[in-house]
Design a protein around this motif. Structure first.
Motif, short mmCIF file in Angstrom:
data_model
loop_
_atom_site.label_atom_id
_atom_site.label_comp_id
_atom_site.label_asym_id
_atom_site.label_seq_id
_atom_site.Cartn_x
_atom_site.Cartn_y
_atom_site.Cartn_z
N SER A 109 -7.60 -17.13 29.27
CA SER A 109 -8.09 -16.29 28.07
C SER A 109 -6.82 -16.38 27.10
O SER A 109 -6.77 -16.26 25.96
CB SER A 109 -8.67 -14.98 28.23
OG SER A 109 -9.71 -15.20 29.02
N LEU A 142 -5.89 -19.10 25.35
CA LEU A 142 -6.99 -19.44 24.30
C LEU A 142 -6.74 -18.49 23.09
O LEU A 142 -6.85 -19.11 22.08
CB LEU A 142 -8.38 -19.32 24.94
CG LEU A 142 -8.73 -20.38 25.94
CD1 LEU A 142 -10.18 -19.80 26.65
CD2 LEU A 142 -8.87 -21.63 25.52
N VAL A 143 -6.13 -17.35 23.39
CA VAL A 143 -5.77 -16.47 22.22
C VAL A 143 -4.55 -16.93 21.43
O VAL A 143 -4.59 -17.04 20.26
CB VAL A 143 -5.51 -14.84 22.79
CG1 VAL A 143 -5.04 -14.09 21.75
CG2 VAL A 143 -6.94 -14.36 23.25
N PHE A 181 -5.54 -20.06 19.56
CA PHE A 181 -6.16 -19.74 18.44
C PHE A 181 -5.09 -19.29 17.14
O PHE A 181 -5.28 -19.48 16.07
CB PHE A 181 -7.00 -18.58 18.73
CG PHE A 181 -8.13 -18.39 17.71
CD1 PHE A 181 -9.39 -19.23 17.69
CD2 PHE A 181 -8.21 -17.70 16.74
CE1 PHE A 181 -10.50 -19.12 16.63
CE2 PHE A 181 -9.37 -17.38 15.83
CZ PHE A 181 -10.37 -18.11 15.76
N SER A 196 -12.56 -12.62 18.87
CA SER A 196 -13.37 -12.20 20.03
C SER A 196 -14.65 -12.98 19.92
O SER A 196 -15.09 -13.22 21.11
CB SER A 196 -13.44 -10.74 19.83
OG SER A 196 -14.13 -10.14 18.98
N LYS A 249 -15.12 -16.15 18.59
CA LYS A 249 -14.83 -17.18 19.14
C LYS A 249 -14.73 -17.74 20.58
O LYS A 249 -15.05 -18.56 21.06
CB LYS A 249 -13.66 -17.97 18.07
CG LYS A 249 -13.20 -19.54 18.39
CD LYS A 249 -13.92 -20.27 17.82
CE LYS A 249 -13.56 -21.77 18.04
NZ LYS A 249 -14.37 -22.57 17.40
N LEU A 250 -13.95 -16.81 21.17
CA LEU A 250 -13.72 -16.74 22.39
C LEU A 250 -14.48 -16.12 23.47
O LEU A 250 -14.23 -16.12 24.68
CB LEU A 250 -12.14 -16.48 22.91
CG LEU A 250 -11.07 -17.26 21.90
CD1 LEU A 250 -9.55 -16.63 22.43
CD2 LEU A 250 -11.23 -18.64 22.13
#
Ligand code: BTN
Length: 330
Positions: free
Chosen positions: A8, A11-12, A15, A30, A32-33
């Protein structure tokens, strides 16, 4: 850190990296993921603790302002747009040699495209048993495991493939690089990158090839051993400004994959053509050290298997492996 939490966090970061200079709201991240706002904030804090500078403005959200000069999967993965190359990524703060580690992983079955990368090497190896200067966090030292469907006799073609890819990555970074046969990258007639190709094979089948690449990115003159100072250069020395190593590594991986795929699909002909276009060897007077002999003449061409053709007084010599010295002046 548990693996899903690490994921995660990546991923953040991806992004934020994709948004470039733009702010993105915590809500957008939040949504989107599929994370809570509190989780987004926790990941932002964790990234900050690792050296990322992330601006936060209440009504606007987050913006990635600065990334640490490191090459861990966290920095590299969001920058990769490859399908195989670097998808398996093994990062080390320090290794003897990335190629030695890659060979171990290859023997253990690591997949095509796996990359071993290190911030420093204590026993970096060059061609012909030479050492490769590998000061910490200045340059790129990585090795790629390939599993090509090639007979062993054609494996040396991959060396030329890699030199084209690194030449293109250097040119994209604003360095006027060229290739000295077979695979030395030069800029201002000094060495800026080198490639070491090693393989394990049976008579009719290659098990793996390890392409080891050392690229002088942000090395200053004083980072090179004294005896190399007149002969080696770096992106920093050529351009007068440092290059972000993670971005440059990603550009190398992309170019490598493109050329490896092209070679697999179309064979050696386009590689030969591209190599000729980037060569600083062809047409030059050269001395080639090969098999304990010295061959002096003009580098005329490479043949359909990548061997160097040297025109001497006695006729044309075909050199399969050797060390080329370019005779000055040009
Ligand atoms: C040459 O002699 O030009 C080849 C140099 C290759 C150096 C790279 S650095 C990463 C990889 N690990 C090594 O030990 N050697 C290669």
């Amino acid at each position: 850190m548990p693996p899903d939490s690490q994921n995660s966090e990546e991923l953040v970061l991806a992004f934020l990296a994709e948004a470039g200079d733009e702010f993105v709201s915590g809500e957008a991240i939040s949504d989107k993921l599929g994370l809570t706002r509190a989780a987004v904030w926790k990941h932002v804090e964790a990234l900050r603790a690792q050296g990322y500078r992330i601006d936060a403005i209440p009504a606007r959200g987050y913006r990635l302002a600065e990334v640490p000069d490191r090459l861990t999967p966290l920095e590299l993965r969001p920058l990769l747009n490859t399908h195989d190359l670097g998808q398996g990524l093994h990062w080390y703060e320090e290794l003897g040699s990335t190629s030695d580690r890659a060979k171990e992983l290859a023997d253990e079955g690591a997949e095509h495209g796996t990359v071993v990368i290190a911030e420093a090497q204590t026993a970096g190896r060059g061609r012909r048993g030479r050492a490769w200067a590998s000061p910490a966090r200045r340059n790129l030292y990585f090795s790629v495991i390939l599993r090509p469907e090639l007979p062993p006799a054609r494996a040396p073609e991959l060396t030329l493939v890699a030199s084209i890819a690194l030449c293109d990555a250097l040119r994209q970074a604003g360095v006027n690089a060229g290739i000295k046969w077979p695979n030395d990258l030069l800029a201002s007639e000094k060495k800026i990158a080198g490639i070491l190709t090693e393989l394990a094979a049976e008579p009719d089948r290659v098990h793996w090839v390890v392409l080891g690449a050392g690229i002088n990115v942000n090395a200053r003159a004083e980072d090179f051993p004294e005896e190399l100072r007149g002969e080696a250069t770096s992106v920093l020395l050529e351009r007068g400004q440092p290059a972000p190593r993670a971005l440059f590594a990603a550009a190398c991986f992309t170019a490598l994959e493109e050329w490896i795929d092209r070679h697999a699909e179309e064979g050696f002909a386009p590689v030969r053509e591209a190599w000729r276009e980037r060569s600083v060897t062809l047409g030059r007077e050269v001395i080639v050290k090969a098999d304990g002999r010295e061959i002096a003449g003009t580098a005329d061409d490479i043949d359909e298997s990548g061997a160097l053709l040297v025109r001497t007084r006695a006729g044309v010599e075909r050199v399969l492996a050797g060390d080329v010295t370019l005779v000055r002046p040009r």
